[in-house]
Design a protein around this motif. Structure first.
Motif, PDB file in Angstrom:
ATOM      1  N   ASP A  32       0.836  -1.211   0.000  1.00 22.15           N
ATOM      2  CA  ASP A  32       0.000   0.000   0.000  1.00 22.15           C
ATOM      3  C   ASP A  32       0.864   1.252   0.000  1.00 22.15           C
ATOM      4  O   ASP A  32       0.588   2.211  -0.710  1.00 22.15           O
ATOM      5  CB  ASP A  32      -0.943   0.011   1.203  1.00 22.15           C
ATOM      6  CG  ASP A  32      -2.078  -0.973   1.058  1.00 22.15           C
ATOM      7  OD1 ASP A  32      -2.297  -1.469  -0.066  1.00 22.15           O
ATOM      8  OD2 ASP A  32      -2.751  -1.246   2.091  1.00 22.15           O
ATOM      9  N   TRP A  33       1.921   1.258   0.811  1.00 20.66           N
ATOM     10  CA  TRP A  33       2.813   2.421   0.841  1.00 20.66           C
ATOM     11  C   TRP A  33       3.478   2.633  -0.517  1.00 20.66           C
ATOM     12  O   TRP A  33       3.621   3.766  -0.975  1.00 20.66           O
ATOM     13  CB  TRP A  33       3.875   2.261   1.928  1.00 20.66           C
ATOM     14  CG  TRP A  33       3.350   2.613   3.281  1.00 20.66           C
ATOM     15  CD1 TRP A  33       3.088   1.756   4.302  1.00 20.66           C
ATOM     16  CD2 TRP A  33       2.997   3.921   3.750  1.00 20.66           C
ATOM     17  NE1 TRP A  33       2.587   2.437   5.381  1.00 20.66           N
ATOM     18  CE2 TRP A  33       2.534   3.777   5.067  1.00 20.66           C
ATOM     19  CE3 TRP A  33       3.025   5.187   3.190  1.00 20.66           C
ATOM     20  CZ2 TRP A  33       2.111   4.853   5.827  1.00 20.66           C
ATOM     21  CZ3 TRP A  33       2.598   6.259   3.957  1.00 20.66           C
ATOM     22  CH2 TRP A  33       2.142   6.087   5.254  1.00 20.66           C
ATOM     23  N   PHE A  34       3.884   1.542  -1.149  1.00 22.44           N
ATOM     24  CA  PHE A  34       4.494   1.661  -2.476  1.00 22.44           C
ATOM     25  C   PHE A  34       3.498   2.222  -3.486  1.00 22.44           C
ATOM     26  O   PHE A  34       3.827   3.076  -4.313  1.00 22.44           O
ATOM     27  CB  PHE A  34       5.039   0.318  -2.962  1.00 22.44           C
ATOM     28  CG  PHE A  34       6.343  -0.075  -2.347  1.00 22.44           C
ATOM     29  CD1 PHE A  34       7.433   0.773  -2.375  1.00 22.44           C
ATOM     30  CD2 PHE A  34       6.488  -1.313  -1.735  1.00 22.44           C
ATOM     31  CE1 PHE A  34       8.640   0.422  -1.804  1.00 22.44           C
ATOM     32  CE2 PHE A  34       7.681  -1.684  -1.153  1.00 22.44           C
ATOM     33  CZ  PHE A  34       8.765  -0.814  -1.183  1.00 22.44           C
ATOM     34  N   VAL A  35       2.254   1.756  -3.431  1.00 23.37           N
ATOM     35  CA  VAL A  35       1.228   2.242  -4.358  1.00 23.37           C
ATOM     36  C   VAL A  35       0.968   3.732  -4.120  1.00 23.37           C
ATOM     37  O   VAL A  35       0.896   4.520  -5.066  1.00 23.37           O
ATOM     38  CB  VAL A  35      -0.076   1.427  -4.224  1.00 23.37           C
ATOM     39  CG1 VAL A  35      -1.218   2.092  -4.949  1.00 23.37           C
ATOM     40  CG2 VAL A  35       0.143   0.015  -4.749  1.00 23.37           C
ATOM     41  N   TRP A  36       0.804   4.128  -2.856  1.00 25.55           N
ATOM     42  CA  TRP A  36       0.574   5.554  -2.555  1.00 25.55           C
ATOM     43  C   TRP A  36       1.774   6.408  -2.975  1.00 25.55           C
ATOM     44  O   TRP A  36       1.618   7.521  -3.482  1.00 25.55           O
ATOM     45  CB  TRP A  36       0.269   5.757  -1.078  1.00 25.55           C
ATOM     46  CG  TRP A  36      -1.136   5.370  -0.733  1.00 25.55           C
ATOM     47  CD1 TRP A  36      -1.540   4.282  -0.029  1.00 25.55           C
ATOM     48  CD2 TRP A  36      -2.327   6.061  -1.122  1.00 25.55           C
ATOM     49  NE1 TRP A  36      -2.911   4.252   0.051  1.00 25.55           N
ATOM     50  CE2 TRP A  36      -3.419   5.335  -0.608  1.00 25.55           C
ATOM     51  CE3 TRP A  36      -2.577   7.218  -1.852  1.00 25.55           C
ATOM     52  CZ2 TRP A  36      -4.738   5.730  -0.796  1.00 25.55           C
ATOM     53  CZ3 TRP A  36      -3.890   7.611  -2.031  1.00 25.55           C
ATOM     54  CH2 TRP A  36      -4.951   6.868  -1.510  1.00 25.55           C
ATOM     55  N   GLY A  37       2.973   5.893  -2.751  1.00 20.35           N
ATOM     56  CA  GLY A  37       4.170   6.629  -3.172  1.00 20.35           C
ATOM     57  C   GLY A  37       4.226   6.789  -4.683  1.00 20.35           C
ATOM     58  O   GLY A  37       4.525   7.868  -5.205  1.00 20.35           O
ATOM     59  N   ALA A  38       3.915   5.720  -5.408  1.00 18.72           N
ATOM     60  CA  ALA A  38       3.907   5.793  -6.876  1.00 18.72           C
ATOM     61  C   ALA A  38       2.825   6.746  -7.361  1.00 18.72           C
ATOM     62  O   ALA A  38       3.041   7.520  -8.310  1.00 18.72           O
ATOM     63  CB  ALA A  38       3.685   4.406  -7.469  1.00 18.72           C
ATOM     64  N   ALA A  39       1.664   6.737  -6.702  1.00 22.56           N
ATOM     65  CA  ALA A  39       0.593   7.661  -7.089  1.00 22.56           C
ATOM     66  C   ALA A  39       1.020   9.115  -6.847  1.00 22.56           C
ATOM     67  O   ALA A  39       0.772   9.996  -7.681  1.00 22.56           O
ATOM     68  CB  ALA A  39      -0.685   7.351  -6.305  1.00 22.56           C
ATOM     69  N   GLY A  40       1.675   9.359  -5.724  1.00 18.95           N
ATOM     70  CA  GLY A  40       2.156  10.727  -5.434  1.00 18.95           C
ATOM     71  C   GLY A  40       3.199  11.183  -6.439  1.00 18.95           C
ATOM     72  O   GLY A  40       3.151  12.314  -6.932  1.00 18.95           O
ATOM     73  N   GLY A  42       3.543  10.052  -9.459  1.00 20.64           N
ATOM     74  CA  GLY A  42       2.838  10.235 -10.732  1.00 20.64           C
ATOM     75  C   GLY A  42       2.097  11.558 -10.785  1.00 20.64           C
ATOM     76  O   GLY A  42       2.091  12.239 -11.808  1.00 20.64           O
ATOM     77  N   LEU A  43       1.473  11.940  -9.674  1.00 23.22           N
ATOM     78  CA  LEU A  43       0.756  13.219  -9.614  1.00 23.22           C
ATOM     79  C   LEU A  43       1.715  14.392  -9.797  1.00 23.22           C
ATOM     80  O   LEU A  43       1.454  15.299 -10.594  1.00 23.22           O
ATOM     81  CB  LEU A  43       0.012  13.338  -8.283  1.00 23.22           C
ATOM     82  CG  LEU A  43      -0.759  14.626  -8.067  1.00 23.22           C
ATOM     83  CD1 LEU A  43      -1.927  14.710  -9.049  1.00 23.22           C
ATOM     84  CD2 LEU A  43      -1.263  14.708  -6.641  1.00 23.22           C
ATOM     85  N   VAL A  44       2.824  14.369  -9.079  1.00 20.67           N
ATOM     86  CA  VAL A  44       3.817  15.448  -9.197  1.00 20.67           C
ATOM     87  C   VAL A  44       4.384  15.494 -10.614  1.00 20.67           C
ATOM     88  O   VAL A  44       4.502  16.569 -11.216  1.00 20.67           O
ATOM     89  CB  VAL A  44       4.935  15.273  -8.147  1.00 20.67           C
ATOM     90  CG1 VAL A  44       6.096  16.213  -8.409  1.00 20.67           C
ATOM     91  CG2 VAL A  44       4.381  15.491  -6.749  1.00 20.67           C
ATOM     92  N   ALA A  45       4.701  14.332 -11.171  1.00 24.15           N
ATOM     93  CA  ALA A  45       5.242  14.294 -12.536  1.00 24.15           C
ATOM     94  C   ALA A  45       4.207  14.816 -13.535  1.00 24.15           C
ATOM     95  O   ALA A  45       4.557  15.550 -14.470  1.00 24.15           O
ATOM     96  CB  ALA A  45       5.662  12.877 -12.900  1.00 24.15           C
TER      97      ALA A  45
END
Length: 133
Positions: A32-40, A42-45
């Motif tokens: 879950d932490w990895f998914v949230w980190g990847a989503a964050g 992705g949002l910034v990018a």
């Protein structure tokens, strides 16, 4: 004795299953932490790409991106950008456009005369008095 051994094995099996569930929950939490980190990330990018990518795109694409970002057609998006970028210059542009529009016939005739004479011509235009507020 067999009953005790069977219950002991049963207890070991249940303990192993509980351990597996606990490990699985820890792994899910880590995922879950990895998914949230990847989503964050992705949002910034995505935000950074939306801000800076149009600058390197060909002319018509960057204007389309700007107008889409402003939720307006290109004409009205351009007007909004000019008004906010330099209000006085925008006002001067509107005043000049109004002056030309009000004197269109005179300016057209004068331009035709200049073309025939092949030299500049003085033109007499009418300037309206500013509106009293």
């Amino acid at each position: 004795m067999r009953k005790i051994e069977a219950r002991g094995q049963s207890l070991e099996r249940v303990s192993a299953e509980l351990g597996d569930h606990a490990r699985s929950a820890r792994l899910r939490r880590k995922q879950d932490w990895f998914v949230w980190g990847a989503a964050g990330i992705g949002l910034v990018a995505g935000v950074l790409l939306a801000l800076f990518l149009p600058r390197v795109l060909p002319g018509s694409v960057d204007m389309a991106v700007a107008s889409t970002g402003m939720n307006a057609d290109r004409w009205n998006a351009g007007i909004s950008l000019m008004q906010s970028g330099s209000p006085q210059s925008w006002r001067n542009l509107v005043d000049a456009s109004n002056l030309v529009r009000a004197n269109q016939e005179v300016l057209t005739a004068c331009a035709e005369t200049a073309a025939k004479a092949k030299q500049g011509q003085p033109c007499k235009i009418t300037v309206s008095a500013p509106a009293q507020q």
